[in-house]
Design a protein around this motif. Structure first.
Motif, PDB file in Angstrom:
ATOM      1  N   THR A 604      -8.413   3.121  -7.504  1.00  0.00           N
ATOM      2  CA  THR A 604      -7.986   1.885  -6.945  1.00  0.00           C
ATOM      3  C   THR A 604      -8.188   2.019  -4.917  1.00  0.00           C
ATOM      4  O   THR A 604      -8.692   3.218  -4.849  1.00  0.00           O
ATOM      5  CB  THR A 604      -6.321   1.875  -7.230  1.00  0.00           C
ATOM      6  OG1 THR A 604      -5.114   3.319  -6.315  1.00  0.00           O
ATOM      7  CG2 THR A 604      -5.337   1.454  -8.107  1.00  0.00           C
ATOM      8  N   GLN A 605      -8.383   1.685  -4.591  1.00  0.00           N
ATOM      9  CA  GLN A 605      -8.599   2.164  -3.217  1.00  0.00           C
ATOM     10  C   GLN A 605      -6.931   3.082  -2.117  1.00  0.00           C
ATOM     11  O   GLN A 605      -7.750   3.805  -2.121  1.00  0.00           O
ATOM     12  CB  GLN A 605      -8.648   0.562  -1.998  1.00  0.00           C
ATOM     13  CG  GLN A 605      -9.636  -0.154  -2.352  1.00  0.00           C
ATOM     14  CD  GLN A 605      -9.998  -1.434  -1.358  1.00  0.00           C
ATOM     15  OE1 GLN A 605      -9.995  -0.853  -0.149  1.00  0.00           O
ATOM     16  NE2 GLN A 605     -10.721  -2.442  -1.748  1.00  0.00           N
ATOM     17  N   ALA A 606      -6.073   2.600  -3.303  1.00  0.00           N
ATOM     18  CA  ALA A 606      -5.598   3.907  -2.629  1.00  0.00           C
ATOM     19  C   ALA A 606      -5.522   4.971  -3.191  1.00  0.00           C
ATOM     20  O   ALA A 606      -5.275   5.741  -2.476  1.00  0.00           O
ATOM     21  CB  ALA A 606      -3.812   3.244  -3.183  1.00  0.00           C
ATOM     22  N   ALA A 607      -6.145   5.368  -4.139  1.00  0.00           N
ATOM     23  CA  ALA A 607      -6.291   6.259  -4.627  1.00  0.00           C
ATOM     24  C   ALA A 607      -7.211   6.943  -3.753  1.00  0.00           C
ATOM     25  O   ALA A 607      -7.138   8.497  -3.660  1.00  0.00           O
ATOM     26  CB  ALA A 607      -6.968   6.404  -5.977  1.00  0.00           C
ATOM     27  N   SER A 608      -8.350   6.244  -3.544  1.00  0.00           N
ATOM     28  CA  SER A 608      -9.050   6.703  -2.510  1.00  0.00           C
ATOM     29  C   SER A 608      -8.645   7.500  -0.778  1.00  0.00           C
ATOM     30  O   SER A 608      -9.023   8.116  -0.525  1.00  0.00           O
ATOM     31  CB  SER A 608     -10.015   5.767  -1.856  1.00  0.00           C
ATOM     32  OG  SER A 608     -11.364   5.277  -2.834  1.00  0.00           O
ATOM     33  N   ARG A 609      -7.798   5.969  -0.610  1.00  0.00           N
ATOM     34  CA  ARG A 609      -6.958   6.839   1.085  1.00  0.00           C
ATOM     35  C   ARG A 609      -5.707   8.030   0.675  1.00  0.00           C
ATOM     36  O   ARG A 609      -6.274   9.177   1.615  1.00  0.00           O
ATOM     37  CB  ARG A 609      -5.958   5.841   0.991  1.00  0.00           C
ATOM     38  CG  ARG A 609      -6.785   4.661   1.580  1.00  0.00           C
ATOM     39  CD  ARG A 609      -5.702   3.178   2.318  1.00  0.00           C
ATOM     40  NE  ARG A 609      -4.282   2.704   1.369  1.00  0.00           N
ATOM     41  CZ  ARG A 609      -5.075   1.748   0.226  1.00  0.00           C
ATOM     42  NH1 ARG A 609      -5.761   1.374   0.432  1.00  0.00           N
ATOM     43  NH2 ARG A 609      -4.222   1.479  -0.261  1.00  0.00           N
ATOM     44  N   GLU A 660       2.144  14.534   6.377  1.00  0.00           N
ATOM     45  CA  GLU A 660       2.818  13.567   6.080  1.00  0.00           C
ATOM     46  C   GLU A 660       2.744  12.648   5.598  1.00  0.00           C
ATOM     47  O   GLU A 660       2.810  11.819   4.820  1.00  0.00           O
ATOM     48  CB  GLU A 660       3.195  13.289   7.770  1.00  0.00           C
ATOM     49  CG  GLU A 660       4.554  14.371   8.247  1.00  0.00           C
ATOM     50  CD  GLU A 660       4.354  14.138   9.690  1.00  0.00           C
ATOM     51  OE1 GLU A 660       3.669  12.757   9.881  1.00  0.00           O
ATOM     52  OE2 GLU A 660       4.742  14.669  10.513  1.00  0.00           O
ATOM     53  N   ARG A 661       1.474  11.842   5.288  1.00  0.00           N
ATOM     54  CA  ARG A 661       0.604  10.622   4.413  1.00  0.00           C
ATOM     55  C   ARG A 661       1.586  11.295   2.881  1.00  0.00           C
ATOM     56  O   ARG A 661       1.399  10.890   2.360  1.00  0.00           O
ATOM     57  CB  ARG A 661      -0.614  10.296   4.935  1.00  0.00           C
ATOM     58  CG  ARG A 661      -0.594  10.070   5.990  1.00  0.00           C
ATOM     59  CD  ARG A 661      -2.021   9.002   6.215  1.00  0.00           C
ATOM     60  NE  ARG A 661      -2.818   9.598   6.873  1.00  0.00           N
ATOM     61  CZ  ARG A 661      -3.594  10.414   7.395  1.00  0.00           C
ATOM     62  NH1 ARG A 661      -2.730  10.336   8.623  1.00  0.00           N
ATOM     63  NH2 ARG A 661      -4.582  11.072   7.638  1.00  0.00           N
ATOM     64  N   PHE A 662       0.906  12.817   3.446  1.00  0.00           N
ATOM     65  CA  PHE A 662       0.707  13.526   1.758  1.00  0.00           C
ATOM     66  C   PHE A 662       1.710  13.530   1.063  1.00  0.00           C
ATOM     67  O   PHE A 662       1.882  13.056  -0.155  1.00  0.00           O
ATOM     68  CB  PHE A 662       0.221  14.621   1.880  1.00  0.00           C
ATOM     69  CG  PHE A 662      -0.383  15.208   0.373  1.00  0.00           C
ATOM     70  CD1 PHE A 662      -1.953  14.937   0.196  1.00  0.00           C
ATOM     71  CD2 PHE A 662       0.419  15.968  -0.808  1.00  0.00           C
ATOM     72  CE1 PHE A 662      -2.491  15.278  -1.422  1.00  0.00           C
ATOM     73  CE2 PHE A 662      -0.646  15.698  -1.862  1.00  0.00           C
ATOM     74  CZ  PHE A 662      -1.608  15.777  -2.512  1.00  0.00           C
ATOM     75  N   THR A 663       2.783  13.890   1.700  1.00  0.00           N
ATOM     76  CA  THR A 663       4.196  14.194   1.310  1.00  0.00           C
ATOM     77  C   THR A 663       5.100  13.338   1.071  1.00  0.00           C
ATOM     78  O   THR A 663       6.182  13.014  -0.040  1.00  0.00           O
ATOM     79  CB  THR A 663       4.981  15.225   2.043  1.00  0.00           C
ATOM     80  OG1 THR A 663       4.602  15.152   3.159  1.00  0.00           O
ATOM     81  CG2 THR A 663       3.769  16.308   1.728  1.00  0.00           C
TER      82      THR A 663
END
Length: 705
Positions: A604-609, A660-663
């Motif tokens: 998915t594109q979410a996985a890419s992000r 922060e995006r990662f967690t």
């Protein structure tokens, strides 16, 4: 050169015509309307794929697409319609461009004015039947009435025929109808009354000044062929996105994508050394309608480049040019991302929006400005990423060594893919088998099918279990680079000063993005080159130089990580980490981003992000260490703490936002949330931060920082 008349000239029957012309602009396109028996259509008119020696010709991209026939559509839809005796049938006219052709060299000639030994056939009883006759290259025309200029009434009717060896009549509209007629003629008896009485309307285009053709700019017929092909087809059955990209001259996204790829097949990588560089078609899947490239000889696809350009330009292509607000937004984003001035275009949009009576179009000058700016700023970095990231450079090197750059291999692979997709009627399979027969029966240097397959197998072995050849990973790389390219020279100067000189700087680095070109001296900073080191010596006072420098740094980081830890390109790449002083555990590096909890790649594109943040942080840590070493920040703990400090420099604040995006638990969609859920653990900010830290620390150690 005067025409020469040869006995047994291969001629078409004489066709009666009515002539006309389109002259609504600076162009004048003459045409000759006629009708032909089905057999004449099948025998005198051609699909582009029927050109003799097609596999040995250095085709340009527009010609490659002219060859393409959707045979399942012909067999499933058009032929049953023609064969249905219970309903009426009718075809619109087929539009044919009559192009001069050198039968000895198997190549199209640029126009009818070239010095060539033409052999036009004679019309029956021409002296008795016509008031005026004319030869245009290999075409003979007879007119019932006399005329002086093509504007005279006498020009409007007569007969014509041509030498079939010296004229290539290619369908530029109705090629699928032509393909169906050819199949019909080959499979039914021509003796039936219905067959004999059927005539097909045909419009012949002849680009000859003698017949009234006027062209203010284009010089070769094949260029005009491309323009008319797009114009005719985009108003009927929609042109596929990949084909539109490579043929449409009016869409700013398409012209930017075409700056990234060459317009012809070649057997070398010379275009990569050009300034600005371009990707050779040999390494781009131009002929299919898919984004995947996990098999085959390519490192990306046209649809993949479409996605890349859309992200660089921060907008999607516009399909309706009467949606003025969307157009204005697109222009404003082009101004910002390409650092161009399209003020006139915005003014035209505003004017059109007042009356809403016509669609917007970019001028030629505006499209050239857009294309030139994109090429200057983005072509080099994107070409570098797609050819010098280690997995891609490995594939390119292997192709150079195993001769899979040859035109023969490229044509073979294209035909093989079409044959593999031909599940019902076998036309593409027959064309493929004919190609193999020609290859294997060559007098000099015969080429066997098995040798071609072995070349392909060798290339595909490099792609096995390698994330770099998955769309989701390539998108993550590009997104990470676009984010990394926003790091300005001033950001880097801040690192150098704060960590090495401990100077107080009154600079708001959060206001800087990759388009800031303000003067360094106004902020109290040394200009590019003033520091005297490798970084400072690069002239970064232009956007193109800055983005190119970031690409070099970005690739140094990612290639360094891949060289030190080759398994990082496996979806199941794992590493050990210390939980406490007595416990060591192991986890999967891509878990929560590209790796699904149950195993396998998340496409998915979410996985890419999510994966983008890992790659961005890797490149940023590499940059941080380069700029602060041998300062106090050359260890992971100091770097980690620096990212969370109140006075963190801009580069570290960007890393903190990635963390922060990662967690952050965004409805369970963050990477850390997914990791914890895969272990059947409840979300906690502390555990999420730990998952980010161990992955970033692993990258720090792999990069040997």
């Amino acid at each position: 050169m005067a025409p020469r008349y040869v006995e047994q000239t291969p001629t078409t029957p004489p066709f009666q015509f009515l002539s006309g012309a389109f002259k609504l602009s600076n162009w004048k396109i003459p045409y000759f309307s006629t009708t032909m028996h089905l057999e004449d259509v099948a025998n005198s008119l051609h699909l582009a794929a029927e050109l003799p020696g097609a596999e040995t010709i250095d085709w340009k991209i527009q010609e490659l697409y002219q060859r393409d026939i959707d045979w399942p559509r012909v067999e499933r839809d058009i032929l049953p319609y023609l064969n249905n005796r219970e309903q009426p049938q009718f075809f619109n006219s087929i539009t044919i461009a009559l192009l001069p052709f050198d039968e000895h060299k198997n190549e199209l000639l640029p126009n009818f004015d070239v010095d060539f030994a033409w052999s036009p056939p004679g019309l029956p009883d021409a002296a008795q039947r016509f008031n005026k006759t004319l030869q245009v290259g290999p075409i003979s025309l007879g007119f019932w009435d006399a005329w002086t200029t093509p504007a005279d009434p006498g020009f409007q009717s007569g007969e014509l025929c041509w030498n079939k060896d010296q004229l290539y009549g290619v369908a530029i509209d109705g090629q699928h109808r032509l393909a169906a007629i050819k199949s019909l003629v080959n499979n039914i008896s021509s003796s039936t009354r219905e067959f004999r009485e059927t005539r097909v309307p045909v419009v012949l285009l002849i680009f000859a000044p003698t017949l009234g053709f006027n062209s203010p700019s284009l010089k070769e017929h094949i260029e005009l062929l491309r323009v008319i092909f797009i114009d005719l087809n985009k108003h009927s059955k929609p042109v596929s996105r990949a084909r539109q990209i490579l043929l449409d001259d009016r869409d700013p996204h398409a012209v930017c994508i075409r700056e990234l790829v060459t317009d012809h097949l070649s057997d070398n990588y010379d275009e990569l050394a050009a300034e600005p560089p371009q990707l050779p078609l040999a390494v781009v899947d131009w002929h299919s309608e898919q984004a995947k490239f996990d098999a085959g000889p390519y490192v990306t696809t046209i649809l993949g480049l479409d996605w890349i350009v859309s992200h660089i330009l921060e907008s999607r292509p516009i399909s309706d040019y009467t949606e003025y607000s969307k157009i204005k937004t697109q222009i404003e984003k082009l101004n910002r991302t390409l650092n161009v001035n399209l003020t006139d275009a915005i003014e035209r949009v505003d004017e059109l929006a007042k009356f809403e009576i016509s669609s917007f179009s970019y001028t030629d000058a505006e499209l050239k400005t857009i294309a030139d700016a994109f090429a200057q700023i983005w072509s080099k970095p994107i070409c570098k990423i797609l050819t010098t990231l280690k997995p891609y450079s490995d594939l390119l090197e292997r192709r150079a060594r195993n001769n899979s750059l040859s035109l023969h291999f490229q044509h073979w692979y294209e035909m093989r893919e079409k044959a593999d997709g031909d599940k019902y009627y076998g036309h593409a399979l027959k064309e493929y088998q004919a190609l193999i027969t020609r290859y294997e029966s060559r007098v000099e240097d015969p080429i066997s099918e098995i040798s071609l397959k072995n070349q392909l197998k060798e290339l595909e072995s490099l792609k096995t279990d390698n994330l770099a050849y998955n769309v989701v990973f390539q998108r993550a790389v590009v997104e990470a680079f676009i984010e990394y390219a926003k790091i300005d020279f001033k950001h880097i100067e801040e690192l150098w000063f704060l960590e090495n000189e401990d100077e107080e700087l009154d600079v708001d680095f959060d206001t800087v993005d990759y388009l800031d070109s303000s003067d360094y001296s106004t902020r109290g900073l040394p200009g590019p080159g003033d520091r005297g080191d490798a970084q400072g010596s690069s002239v970064e006072n232009t956007l193109s130089a800055k983005v190119s420098n970031r690409a070099d740094q970005f690739l140094d980081a990612l290639n360094g990580m891949i060289l030190s830890w080759p398994d990082v390109l496996r979806i199941d790449a794992s590493f050990s980490f210390i939980v406490d002083s007595d416990t060591e555990n192991e986890t999967y590096f891509w878990l929560g981003t590209l790796l699904k909890p149950e195993g396998g790649i998340d496409f998915t594109q979410a996985a890419s992000r999510r994966a983008k943040d890992l790659l961005f942080v890797a490149a940023t840590m590499y940059l941080y260490d380069e700029e602060t070493d041998p300062g106090p920040g050359s260890n992971f703990q100091y770097f980690w703490d620096r990212c969370f400090s109140d006075d963190a420099p801009a580069v570290c604040r960007r890393v903190r936002r990635a963390i922060e995006r990662f967690t952050t638990d965004k409805r369970g969609g963050s990477a850390a949330s997914r990791i914890l859920r895969s272990r059947e653990l409840p979300y906690s900010a502390e555990d999420a931060l730990f998952e980010a830290r161990i992955r970033f620390e692993k990258m720090w150690s792999v990069l040997d920082l």
